[in-house]
Design a protein around this motif. Structure first.
Motif, PDB file in Angstrom:
ATOM      1  N   ALA A   3       0.842  -1.193   0.000  1.00  0.00           N
ATOM      2  CA  ALA A   3       0.000   0.000   0.000  1.00  0.00           C
ATOM      3  C   ALA A   3       0.878   1.244   0.000  1.00  0.00           C
ATOM      4  O   ALA A   3       2.101   1.171   0.132  1.00  0.00           O
ATOM      5  N   GLN A   4       0.232   2.405  -0.134  1.00  0.00           N
ATOM      6  CA  GLN A   4       0.956   3.673  -0.131  1.00  0.00           C
ATOM      7  C   GLN A   4       0.298   4.650   0.844  1.00  0.00           C
ATOM      8  O   GLN A   4      -0.923   4.713   0.960  1.00  0.00           O
ATOM      9  N   VAL A   5       1.161   5.401   1.553  1.00  0.00           N
ATOM     10  CA  VAL A   5       0.695   6.496   2.417  1.00  0.00           C
ATOM     11  C   VAL A   5       1.323   7.776   1.892  1.00  0.00           C
ATOM     12  O   VAL A   5       2.547   7.849   1.727  1.00  0.00           O
ATOM     13  N   ASN A  26       7.554   3.492  12.411  1.00  0.00           N
ATOM     14  CA  ASN A  26       8.422   3.125  13.525  1.00  0.00           C
ATOM     15  C   ASN A  26       8.918   1.686  13.396  1.00  0.00           C
ATOM     16  O   ASN A  26       8.183   0.790  12.989  1.00  0.00           O
ATOM     17  N   ASN A  27      10.186   1.493  13.747  1.00  0.00           N
ATOM     18  CA  ASN A  27      10.835   0.180  13.705  1.00  0.00           C
ATOM     19  C   ASN A  27      10.788  -0.451  12.319  1.00  0.00           C
ATOM     20  O   ASN A  27      10.511  -1.654  12.164  1.00  0.00           O
ATOM     21  N   SER A  28      11.077   0.346  11.315  1.00  0.00           N
ATOM     22  CA  SER A  28      11.098  -0.153   9.944  1.00  0.00           C
ATOM     23  C   SER A  28      12.085   0.672   9.125  1.00  0.00           C
ATOM     24  O   SER A  28      12.706   1.611   9.636  1.00  0.00           O
ATOM     25  N   GLU A  51       2.966   2.348  13.628  1.00  0.00           N
ATOM     26  CA  GLU A  51       3.076   3.681  14.205  1.00  0.00           C
ATOM     27  C   GLU A  51       3.665   4.619  13.157  1.00  0.00           C
ATOM     28  O   GLU A  51       4.800   4.408  12.711  1.00  0.00           O
ATOM     29  N   LEU A  52       2.903   5.634  12.779  1.00  0.00           N
ATOM     30  CA  LEU A  52       3.389   6.640  11.844  1.00  0.00           C
ATOM     31  C   LEU A  52       3.995   7.784  12.647  1.00  0.00           C
ATOM     32  O   LEU A  52       3.349   8.339  13.536  1.00  0.00           O
ATOM     33  N   ILE A  53       5.244   8.134  12.333  1.00  0.00           N
ATOM     34  CA  ILE A  53       5.971   9.155  13.074  1.00  0.00           C
ATOM     35  C   ILE A  53       6.395  10.275  12.118  1.00  0.00           C
ATOM     36  O   ILE A  53       6.825  10.003  10.996  1.00  0.00           O
ATOM     37  N   SER A  64       1.069   8.535  15.496  1.00  0.00           N
ATOM     38  CA  SER A  64      -0.299   8.043  15.334  1.00  0.00           C
ATOM     39  C   SER A  64      -0.270   6.598  14.857  1.00  0.00           C
ATOM     40  O   SER A  64       0.583   6.219  14.045  1.00  0.00           O
ATOM     41  N   THR A  65      -1.190   5.785  15.348  1.00  0.00           N
ATOM     42  CA  THR A  65      -1.319   4.405  14.889  1.00  0.00           C
ATOM     43  C   THR A  65      -2.175   4.382  13.632  1.00  0.00           C
ATOM     44  O   THR A  65      -3.205   5.050  13.557  1.00  0.00           O
ATOM     45  N   ILE A  66      -1.721   3.632  12.641  1.00  0.00           N
ATOM     46  CA  ILE A  66      -2.436   3.555  11.371  1.00  0.00           C
ATOM     47  C   ILE A  66      -2.559   2.108  10.946  1.00  0.00           C
ATOM     48  O   ILE A  66      -1.610   1.328  11.091  1.00  0.00           O
TER      49      ILE A  66
END
Length: 288
Positions: A3-5, A26-28, A51-53, A64-66
């Motif tokens: 997917a894409q954000v 996060n952690n990626s 987790e989007l940072i 934010s959690t996504i």
């Protein structure tokens, strides 16, 4: 299917677009930097909860959690809050600081050897030793850590670290990894081999084998407290969310990795784990 954000980052007060903001999972290793119009794109993201940072110097960090679903595109309008100016702290790197730094490096990275790890911006690290002997560490700016063994640059944001005299550590931070691409084919080959060695027999290797029902082929043996064999189907079931699985470890199990006898053997218990093939989400605590 990945997917894409994508989206735009703005100043919450003025509404102006913010360039140079680091957006990452996060952690990626998924990371993007916003352009002069505040736009960013994170592509090729696997399904799961993340987790989007968003980080930009001078602003409060955004978290934010996504939930990412297969094949979808997510468009976000994100706003950052300007941070009030704080007094600059000058860190004195004396003998005491150096001693604390070696202790921190060994606990945080697993080694104090300079030929394995290098922290680029050590001047930002602040240490405190409590009355009970615990070492606390924090950094006013993101730490940049080079892993010379695995070939990664690790960016550590909002670090809060504590290690007691029993060498039990607590770490709170947002982390993004970027692989180092070497122009030397031999060095690049070493990176790849070392990454595989670190992965083989690890918790991540085990859980992914468990989900894909390949534990035996991958060299893992699972048993209970009386050494009776356990099959993956006894532990894994489909989760409530499509693509997720539930791993039931309420009864203790022993895991042995046979590809490297004696190298990996651990116990797991008191957990319900939700996982996809790409990501693990722990609920509770794991004992080993």
């Amino acid at each position: 299917v990945s997917a894409q954000v994508n989206g735009v980052i703005r100043n919450v007060q003025s509404g102006e677009a913010l360039d140079g903001a680091t957006v990452f999972i996060n952690n990626s290793s998924w990371q993007s930097v916003s352009d002069e119009e505040g736009k960013f794109i994170l592509d090729g993201i696997n399904p799961g909860f993340f987790e989007l940072i968003v980080y930009k110097n001078g602003y409060e960090i955004f978290q934010s959690t996504i939930r990412i679903q297969s094949g979808k595109e997510y468009r976000l309008n994100l706003s950052l809050i300007p941070r009030s100016k704080s007094k600059k702290i000058n860190v004195r790197q004396d003998d005491v600081w150096n001693g604390n730094f070696l202790r921190f490096k060994k606990a945080f990275l697993g080694s104090d050897r300079s030929d394995q790890y290098r922290i680029e911006n050590t001047q930002s690290l602040q240490f405190e030793v409590t009355g009970g002997g615990s070492l606390k560490a924090k950094s006013s700016i993101p730490l940049i850590v080079e892993n010379k063994v695995l070939g990664y640059m690790m960016n550590v944001y909002q670090l809060h670290f504590e290690s007691d005299l029993n060498k039990e550590s607590q770490i709170r931070a947002f982390i993004n990894y970027q692989p180092i691409e070497s122009n030397d084919p031999d060095q690049q080959s070493k990176f790849e081999i070392n990454r595989l060695k670190r992965y083989w027999g690890s918790y991540r290797h085990f859980f992914q084998s468990l989900i894909s029902n390949t534990t035996e082929e991958d060299g893992f043996l699972i048993g209970n407290s009386t050494n009776q064999s356990i099959q993956p189907s006894q532990l894994v079931s489909k989760g409530l969310v499509e693509g997720y699985y539930t791993i039931d470890l309420t009864d203790a199990i022993k895991v042995s990795y046979q590809e490297q006898p004696g190298h990996v053997s651990f116990f797991l218990s008191d957990n319900i784990i939700e996982a996809t093939y790409h990501r693990l989400r722990m609920c509770g605590s794991t004992s080993s």
